[in-house]
Design an enzyme around this catalytic site. Structure first.
Site, PDB file in Angstrom:
ATOM      1  N   ASN A  61       0.938  22.262  13.346  1.00 19.74           N
ATOM      2  CA  ASN A  61       2.091  21.508  14.015  1.00 19.74           C
ATOM      3  C   ASN A  61       1.263  20.129  14.297  1.00 19.74           C
ATOM      4  OD1 ASN A  61       3.901  20.257  15.752  1.00 19.74           O
ATOM      5  ND2 ASN A  61       3.525  21.607  17.206  1.00 19.74           N
ATOM      6  N   LYS A  98       2.288  17.464  15.539  1.00 19.73           N
ATOM      7  CA  LYS A  98       2.895  16.744  16.746  1.00 19.73           C
ATOM      8  C   LYS A  98       3.297  15.206  16.337  1.00 19.73           C
ATOM      9  CE  LYS A  98       1.506  20.110  19.554  1.00 19.73           C
ATOM     10  NZ  LYS A  98       1.211  20.917  21.004  1.00 19.73           N
ATOM     11  N   HIS A 138      10.229  24.034  20.069  1.00 20.70           N
ATOM     12  CA  HIS A 138       8.872  24.038  20.849  1.00 20.70           C
ATOM     13  C   HIS A 138       9.172  23.620  22.046  1.00 20.70           C
ATOM     14  CE1 HIS A 138       4.998  22.401  21.574  1.00 20.70           C
ATOM     15  NE2 HIS A 138       4.635  23.153  20.398  1.00 20.70           N
ATOM     16  N   GLU A 169       7.510  21.684  23.892  1.00 27.67           N
ATOM     17  CA  GLU A 169       7.421  20.185  24.411  1.00 27.67           C
ATOM     18  C   GLU A 169       9.056  19.730  24.166  1.00 27.67           C
ATOM     19  OE1 GLU A 169       4.511  19.185  21.827  1.00 27.67           O
ATOM     20  OE2 GLU A 169       3.033  20.105  23.018  1.00 27.67           O
ATOM     21  N   GLU A 220       4.329  31.113  22.035  1.00 26.75           N
ATOM     22  CA  GLU A 220       3.358  30.012  22.583  1.00 26.75           C
ATOM     23  C   GLU A 220       3.609  30.138  24.208  1.00 26.75           C
ATOM     24  OE1 GLU A 220       2.416  27.136  19.454  1.00 26.75           O
ATOM     25  OE2 GLU A 220       4.232  26.328  20.198  1.00 26.75           O
ATOM     26  N   GLY A 257      -2.377  23.178  24.388  1.00 25.88           N
ATOM     27  CA  GLY A 257      -3.248  21.975  24.592  1.00 25.88           C
ATOM     28  C   GLY A 257      -4.231  22.209  25.659  1.00 25.88           C
ATOM     29  N   SER A 308      -3.842  26.892  21.828  1.00 24.83           N
ATOM     30  CA  SER A 308      -5.271  26.656  21.936  1.00 24.83           C
ATOM     31  C   SER A 308      -5.885  27.529  20.786  1.00 24.83           C
ATOM     32  CB  SER A 308      -5.858  26.760  23.336  1.00 24.83           C
ATOM     33  OG  SER A 308      -5.355  25.870  24.001  1.00 24.83           O
TER      34      SER A 308
HETATM   35  P1  PGA Z   1      -2.268  23.573  20.729  1.00 23.12           P
HETATM   36  O1  PGA Z   1      -0.719  23.339  20.289  1.00 23.12           O
HETATM   37  O2  PGA Z   1      -2.864  24.448  19.400  1.00 23.12           O
HETATM   38  O3  PGA Z   1      -2.904  22.150  20.653  1.00 23.12           O
HETATM   39  O4  PGA Z   1      -2.632  24.313  21.994  1.00 23.12           O
HETATM   40  C1  PGA Z   1       0.101  24.592  19.774  1.00 23.12           C
HETATM   41  C2  PGA Z   1       1.170  24.079  19.654  1.00 23.12           C
HETATM   42  O5  PGA Z   1       1.873  23.321  20.686  1.00 23.12           O
HETATM   43  O6  PGA Z   1       2.164  24.427  18.646  1.00 23.12           O
END
Ligand code: PGA
Length: 255
Positions: free
Chosen positions: A9, A11, A95, A97, A167, A173, A213
């Site tokens: 992903n 982003k 997601h 976000e 998640e 992140g 992460s």
């Molecule tokens: P990350 O993001 O691996 O940077 O924690 C995962 C995601 O948001 O899909």
């Protein structure tokens, strides 16, 4: 036996040239005998560049969001038929976000899932609790509602085609990963809910990714859990070397 699926992903990162270069490196370095399904999810404007870069390889294309209507007066939206036309086989839906910054709720997510399935695009449906919800011991309540509403009115046949991404919001992140045991406990709970929503045979086929992460150092332990069927990866998918390490996790933690 569920085939592992690892999706990058990206982003809101990488312009067309950067995205194409990263996709080309991944195609060049990935050894298909690793047997992992690989999906790259760039921003909308880089879909075509990545599609060209992965052409004739085993790597598949995914989008990061979609809208449920097919066409019309919906300024700024992109429909699933247009994503199909752009070469997408996958789309990330719901997601955290999008839930957090764009006010997406489970009902909207359900409409998007149905629209994706109608176009034969595999939805990667994201669920997960915040730190506050975990500390209040509400993980099952929160994730259970996200699944029951987000996947409502799907047939068992449709549900089989869905990919779920668990998640935990506190792990995205942040460098904090759920332990393999913490993740497995929620994945087993998710499979139990999927059994309730469909039939046991269908629930057994549904792939549940872990996200938050994931990196080359923790991927192997996570993937060795019985109900963890892949990963949705943000940060570590932005560099070819670390993403390839994840895809080759079976061979060693670092290749
Ligand atoms: P990350 O993001 O691996 O940077 O924690 C995962 C995601 O948001 O899909």
């Amino acid at each position: 036996m569920r085939k592992k699926i690892i999706a990058g992903n990206w982003k809101l990162n990488k312009n067309r040239a950067e995205a194409a270069a990263l996709a080309k490196s991944i195609v060049a370095m990935y050894r298909p005998e690793a047997g992992v399904e690989v999906v790259l999810c760039p921003v909308f404007t880089a879909l075509e560049s990545v599609r060209q870069a992965i052409d004739k390889s085993v790597v598949r294309l995914g989008a990061q969001d979609c809208y449920w209507e097919e066409q019309g007066a919906f300024t700024g939206e992109v429909s699933c038929s247009l994503l199909k036309d752009a070469g997408c086989d996958y789309v990330i839906i719901g997601h955290s976000e999008r839930r957090q910054f764009f006010g997406e709720n489970d009902l909207a997510i359900n409409k998007k899932v149905q629209a994706a399935l109608k176009q034969n695009i595999t939805p990667i449906v994201c669920v997960g609790e915040t730190l506050q919800e975990r500390e209040a011991d509400r993980v099952e309540e929160v994730v259970g509602t996200q699944l029951r509403v987000g996947l409502q009115s799907l047939s068992a046949e449709q549900l089989e085609k869905v990919v779920i991404a668990y998640e935990p919001v506190w792990a995205i992140g942040t460098g904090k990963t759920a332990t393999p045991e913490q993740a497995q406990a929620v994945h087993a709970f998710i499979r139990k809910i999927l059994t309730e929503l469909s039939v046991p045979a269908a629930a057994e086929k549904i792939r549940i990714q872990y996200g938050g992460s994931v990196n080359p150092g923790n991927v192997k332990a996570l993937m060795s859990q019985p109900d963890i069927d892949g990963a949705l990866v943000g940060g570590a998918s932005l560099k070819a070397e670390s993403f390839i390490d994840l895809l080759h996790f079976q061979e060693s933690a670092r290749v």
